[in-house]
Write a protein that holds these residues in place. Structure first.
Motif, PDB file in Angstrom:
ATOM      1  N   GLY A  46      36.508  40.413  34.927  1.00 53.68           N
ATOM      2  CA  GLY A  46      36.583  41.573  35.795  1.00 53.68           C
ATOM      3  C   GLY A  46      37.937  42.255  35.705  1.00 53.68           C
ATOM      4  O   GLY A  46      38.917  41.668  35.230  1.00 53.68           O
ATOM      5  N   THR A  47      37.999  43.494  36.168  1.00 55.39           N
ATOM      6  CA  THR A  47      39.244  44.254  36.169  1.00 55.39           C
ATOM      7  C   THR A  47      39.688  44.638  37.568  1.00 55.39           C
ATOM      8  O   THR A  47      40.816  45.107  37.749  1.00 55.39           O
ATOM      9  CB  THR A  47      39.097  45.539  35.335  1.00 55.39           C
ATOM     10  OG1 THR A  47      38.038  46.341  35.901  1.00 55.39           O
ATOM     11  CG2 THR A  47      38.765  45.211  33.880  1.00 55.39           C
ATOM     12  N   ALA A  48      38.825  44.473  38.569  1.00 56.38           N
ATOM     13  CA  ALA A  48      39.159  44.812  39.951  1.00 56.38           C
ATOM     14  C   ALA A  48      38.284  43.971  40.862  1.00 56.38           C
ATOM     15  O   ALA A  48      37.213  43.496  40.451  1.00 56.38           O
ATOM     16  CB  ALA A  48      38.952  46.305  40.212  1.00 56.38           C
ATOM     17  N   LEU A  49      38.724  43.806  42.131  1.00 58.99           N
ATOM     18  CA  LEU A  49      38.046  42.887  43.039  1.00 58.99           C
ATOM     19  C   LEU A  49      38.120  43.405  44.466  1.00 58.99           C
ATOM     20  O   LEU A  49      39.138  43.957  44.891  1.00 58.99           O
ATOM     21  CB  LEU A  49      38.715  41.510  42.968  1.00 58.99           C
ATOM     22  CG  LEU A  49      38.190  40.414  43.904  1.00 58.99           C
ATOM     23  CD1 LEU A  49      36.807  39.933  43.451  1.00 58.99           C
ATOM     24  CD2 LEU A  49      39.163  39.237  43.942  1.00 58.99           C
ATOM     25  N   ALA A  50      37.027  43.218  45.218  1.00 57.64           N
ATOM     26  CA  ALA A  50      37.001  43.478  46.657  1.00 57.64           C
ATOM     27  C   ALA A  50      35.889  42.637  47.260  1.00 57.64           C
ATOM     28  O   ALA A  50      35.050  42.072  46.538  1.00 57.64           O
ATOM     29  CB  ALA A  50      36.779  44.966  46.960  1.00 57.64           C
ATOM     30  N   ALA A  51      35.860  42.557  48.592  1.00 57.35           N
ATOM     31  CA  ALA A  51      34.807  41.806  49.275  1.00 57.35           C
ATOM     32  C   ALA A  51      34.611  42.378  50.664  1.00 57.35           C
ATOM     33  O   ALA A  51      35.555  42.883  51.284  1.00 57.35           O
ATOM     34  CB  ALA A  51      35.170  40.321  49.360  1.00 57.35           C
ATOM     35  N   ALA A  52      33.372  42.311  51.148  1.00 54.77           N
ATOM     36  CA  ALA A  52      33.049  42.738  52.503  1.00 54.77           C
ATOM     37  C   ALA A  52      31.755  42.075  52.909  1.00 54.77           C
ATOM     38  O   ALA A  52      30.810  42.002  52.108  1.00 54.77           O
ATOM     39  CB  ALA A  52      32.917  44.250  52.597  1.00 54.77           C
TER      40      ALA A  52
ATOM     41  N   ASP B 127      28.863  39.931  53.177  1.00 50.11           N
ATOM     42  CA  ASP B 127      28.342  38.889  52.291  1.00 50.11           C
ATOM     43  C   ASP B 127      28.302  39.367  50.849  1.00 50.11           C
ATOM     44  O   ASP B 127      27.458  38.935  50.060  1.00 50.11           O
ATOM     45  CB  ASP B 127      26.942  38.460  52.731  1.00 50.11           C
ATOM     46  CG  ASP B 127      25.960  39.634  52.749  1.00 50.11           C
ATOM     47  OD1 ASP B 127      26.420  40.785  52.571  1.00 50.11           O
ATOM     48  OD2 ASP B 127      24.758  39.397  52.946  1.00 50.11           O
ATOM     49  N   THR B 128      29.229  40.258  50.470  1.00 47.64           N
ATOM     50  CA  THR B 128      29.213  40.856  49.140  1.00 47.64           C
ATOM     51  C   THR B 128      30.574  40.716  48.480  1.00 47.64           C
ATOM     52  O   THR B 128      31.605  40.949  49.106  1.00 47.64           O
ATOM     53  CB  THR B 128      28.854  42.353  49.223  1.00 47.64           C
ATOM     54  OG1 THR B 128      27.612  42.509  49.920  1.00 47.64           O
ATOM     55  CG2 THR B 128      28.736  42.964  47.835  1.00 47.64           C
ATOM     56  N   VAL B 129      30.563  40.333  47.211  1.00 50.95           N
ATOM     57  CA  VAL B 129      31.768  40.336  46.382  1.00 50.95           C
ATOM     58  C   VAL B 129      31.604  41.428  45.337  1.00 50.95           C
ATOM     59  O   VAL B 129      30.575  41.508  44.663  1.00 50.95           O
ATOM     60  CB  VAL B 129      31.997  38.974  45.691  1.00 50.95           C
ATOM     61  CG1 VAL B 129      33.204  39.036  44.759  1.00 50.95           C
ATOM     62  CG2 VAL B 129      32.196  37.881  46.730  1.00 50.95           C
ATOM     63  N   LEU B 130      32.606  42.286  45.206  1.00 48.36           N
ATOM     64  CA  LEU B 130      32.544  43.428  44.290  1.00 48.36           C
ATOM     65  C   LEU B 130      33.535  43.249  43.161  1.00 48.36           C
ATOM     66  O   LEU B 130      34.680  42.851  43.381  1.00 48.36           O
ATOM     67  CB  LEU B 130      32.837  44.715  45.042  1.00 48.36           C
ATOM     68  CG  LEU B 130      31.784  44.985  46.116  1.00 48.36           C
ATOM     69  CD1 LEU B 130      32.444  45.239  47.446  1.00 48.36           C
ATOM     70  CD2 LEU B 130      30.900  46.146  45.712  1.00 48.36           C
ATOM     71  N   VAL B 131      33.094  43.566  41.947  1.00 52.62           N
ATOM     72  CA  VAL B 131      33.921  43.401  40.757  1.00 52.62           C
ATOM     73  C   VAL B 131      33.789  44.649  39.894  1.00 52.62           C
ATOM     74  O   VAL B 131      32.683  45.176  39.711  1.00 52.62           O
ATOM     75  CB  VAL B 131      33.496  42.161  39.943  1.00 52.62           C
ATOM     76  CG1 VAL B 131      34.307  42.046  38.658  1.00 52.62           C
ATOM     77  CG2 VAL B 131      33.631  40.893  40.785  1.00 52.62           C
ATOM     78  N   GLY B 132      34.901  45.137  39.370  1.00 56.82           N
ATOM     79  CA  GLY B 132      34.884  46.227  38.414  1.00 56.82           C
ATOM     80  C   GLY B 132      35.039  45.711  37.006  1.00 56.82           C
ATOM     81  O   GLY B 132      35.501  44.578  36.797  1.00 56.82           O
ATOM     82  N   ASP B 133      34.679  46.520  36.008  1.00 56.55           N
ATOM     83  CA  ASP B 133      34.824  46.081  34.628  1.00 56.55           C
ATOM     84  C   ASP B 133      35.527  47.146  33.792  1.00 56.55           C
ATOM     85  O   ASP B 133      35.799  48.257  34.252  1.00 56.55           O
ATOM     86  CB  ASP B 133      33.477  45.660  34.024  1.00 56.55           C
ATOM     87  CG  ASP B 133      32.492  46.822  33.849  1.00 56.55           C
ATOM     88  OD1 ASP B 133      32.942  47.983  33.703  1.00 56.55           O
ATOM     89  OD2 ASP B 133      31.279  46.577  33.836  1.00 56.55           O
ATOM     90  N   ARG B 134      35.802  46.830  32.551  1.00 51.37           N
ATOM     91  CA  ARG B 134      36.574  47.721  31.684  1.00 51.37           C
ATOM     92  C   ARG B 134      35.748  48.897  31.175  1.00 51.37           C
ATOM     93  O   ARG B 134      36.301  49.845  30.613  1.00 51.37           O
ATOM     94  CB  ARG B 134      37.153  46.935  30.502  1.00 51.37           C
ATOM     95  CG  ARG B 134      36.113  46.310  29.607  1.00 51.37           C
ATOM     96  CD  ARG B 134      36.754  45.448  28.529  1.00 51.37           C
ATOM     97  NE  ARG B 134      35.756  44.821  27.682  1.00 51.37           N
ATOM     98  CZ  ARG B 134      35.209  45.373  26.615  1.00 51.37           C
ATOM     99  NH1 ARG B 134      35.576  46.604  26.259  1.00 51.37           N
ATOM    100  NH2 ARG B 134      34.312  44.749  25.889  1.00 51.37           N
ATOM    101  N   MET B 135      34.433  48.866  31.377  1.00 55.37           N
ATOM    102  CA  MET B 135      33.571  49.952  30.922  1.00 55.37           C
ATOM    103  C   MET B 135      33.338  51.006  32.005  1.00 55.37           C
ATOM    104  O   MET B 135      32.634  51.976  31.782  1.00 55.37           O
ATOM    105  CB  MET B 135      32.224  49.391  30.457  1.00 55.37           C
ATOM    106  CG  MET B 135      32.338  48.357  29.342  1.00 55.37           C
ATOM    107  SD  MET B 135      33.184  49.011  27.879  1.00 55.37           S
ATOM    108  CE  MET B 135      31.985  50.210  27.338  1.00 55.37           C
TER     109      MET B 135
END
Length: 407
Positions: free
Chosen positions: A242-248, A250-258
């Motif tokens: 992953g390239t970025a991260l957040a959470a709220a 019951d969810t974990v969020l991840v960004g990618d290089r695309m």
């Protein structure tokens, strides 16, 4: 010399304190024209900087003669905060570069925050930046004077703490700061506590667990308990970094290089392609529904709701990559903090186009919004918490589209 480097860095939208840092930042971008204005600077130093920048052939360097205005030759007491905030910033920079005394902490603060201070701004703005950059050992009379002088600025400095900051978030225990080596500290901790991460790029809070993303795109857990959700995300990122991260919630969020954002829940994964190029920052809130803000190398901040199909326009955009994001519900409504690669930190009132800005001087590595509406700004050597003044006018942000080619 340092004043000229800062001025050129501001001109071209990068953060740099030395000729080497400036050259490195410029060589990574498109061909540019660099204009050197030598007022108040050593002519030999200007000529040397021009030679260094021009010899790579990537930059067109112009040295523009600038006549000094009246009164610029009058001496300024470098120990007088009021005089320093009102004087020509290039000359103050030159004076502090050769000074042997710290003048109650003013010299250290100026050389730390100089890229912000060199900009045209009222004395109250300079006083605010200097106050935020003061070392812990600064003399009390200097701190009091800068506090008084900064009363006309839109922010007040609530507190600051020395030390490197790589990422920020807010948990139930308060503000959480991660340093580049993986140390994690909440507000009130005297020293960081070690995690398994190193070279931290992002941090997120999920219930009582702090999640960290390292520069290889792998997930680490600090505190709390390992859950099926965090286990699944960690397994996914071990093969798809992953390239970025957040959470709220019951969810974990991840960004990618695309340019895509992935929302992981126990019920499955939602994803959306939101950016052209790498996702560089994420933020999320879950009241009343999950709302995700993402920032990219394309200079846009997008908003996305996983259940919604409709694509919304960018929240904001500038011709610089987004460095960090954080969103929170405050007594004044939802607020979004944005950090940009040119050293700007912003606090947006969501639902309006109102925004307050702050430039600490060094590169901004992390931002966060506290539940009571303050803005935390992290750099390589300082964590500062600023509070908007009640009577501050919030300007309306005008989106600036990224340039389509070299200038």
């Amino acid at each position: 010399m340092r004043g000229t480097v800062w001025a050129v860095a501001n001109q071209l939208g990068v953060v740099a304190s030395t000729p080497t840092e400036l050259l490195s930042a410029l060589l990574s971008g498109p061909p540019r024209t660099v204009r050197l204005r030598p007022a108040g600077q050593d002519p030999d130093g200007i000529a040397e900087l021009a030679r260094v920048l021009a010899e790579f052939g990537h930059l067109r360097v112009l040295v523009e003669p600038t006549a000094d205005g009246p009164g610029h030759d009058r001496p300024v007491d470098p120990a007088d905060p009021e005089a320093v905030c009102s004087a020509d910033p290039v000359r103050i920079t030159s004076a502090y570069e050769t000074a042997d005394e710290d003048h109650g902490g003013l010299r250290t603060a100026w050389l730390r925050a100089g890229q912000s201070l060199i900009r045209e701004q009222p004395p109250a703005g300079r006083a605010l930046v200097l106050l935020a950059a003061l070392p812990a050992e600064a003399q009390a009379h200097v701190r009091r004077a800068l506090t008084r002088l900064s009363e006309g600025a839109p922010w007040s400095v609530e507190w600051s703490r020395p030390g490197p900051v790589a990422a920020l978030t807010v948990s139930a225990d308060g503000l959480v700061a991660a340093d580049p080596t993986g140390g994690v500290r909440t507000h009130g901790d005297d020293v960081p506590r070690r995690s398994t991460a190193s070279r931290v790029k992002a941090v997120a809070a999920l219930d009582d667990t702090v999640l960290l993303l390292d520069e290889r795109g792998r997930l680490h857990r600090y505190g709390g308990t390992r859950t099926p959700l965090t286990k699944a995300v960690a397994a996914t990122l071990s093969s798809h970094p992953g390239t970025a991260l957040a959470a709220a919630a019951d969810t974990v969020l991840v960004g990618d290089r695309m340019g895509s954002v992935h929302a992981f829940t126990l019920a499955g994964v939602h994803q959306a392609a939101l950016h052209s190029g790498r996702v560089t920052a994420l933020a999320a809130t879950a009241s009343p529904v999950l709302s995700v803000h993402s920032g990219g190398a394309d200079g846009t901040v997008q908003v996305w709701t996983p259940e919604a199909r409709r694509r919304r326009p960018p929240v904001t955009e500038r011709p610089y990559p987004v460095v960090a994001l954080h969103c929170a519900r405050t007594p004044a409504g939802h607020a979004l903090a944005v950090a940009w690669a040119d050293g700007l930190a912003e606090l947006h009132r969501l639902g309006t186009r109102e925004v307050l800005a702050f430039r600490p001087g060094p590169a901004v590595r992390a931002v966060a919004v506290t539940p009571d509406g303050a803005l935390a700004v992290g750099t390589d050597d300082m964590l500062t918490v600023l509070r908007p003044r009640r009577d501050a006018a919030w300007p309306v942000a005008v989106p600036v589209r990224p340039p389509t080619g070299p200038s």
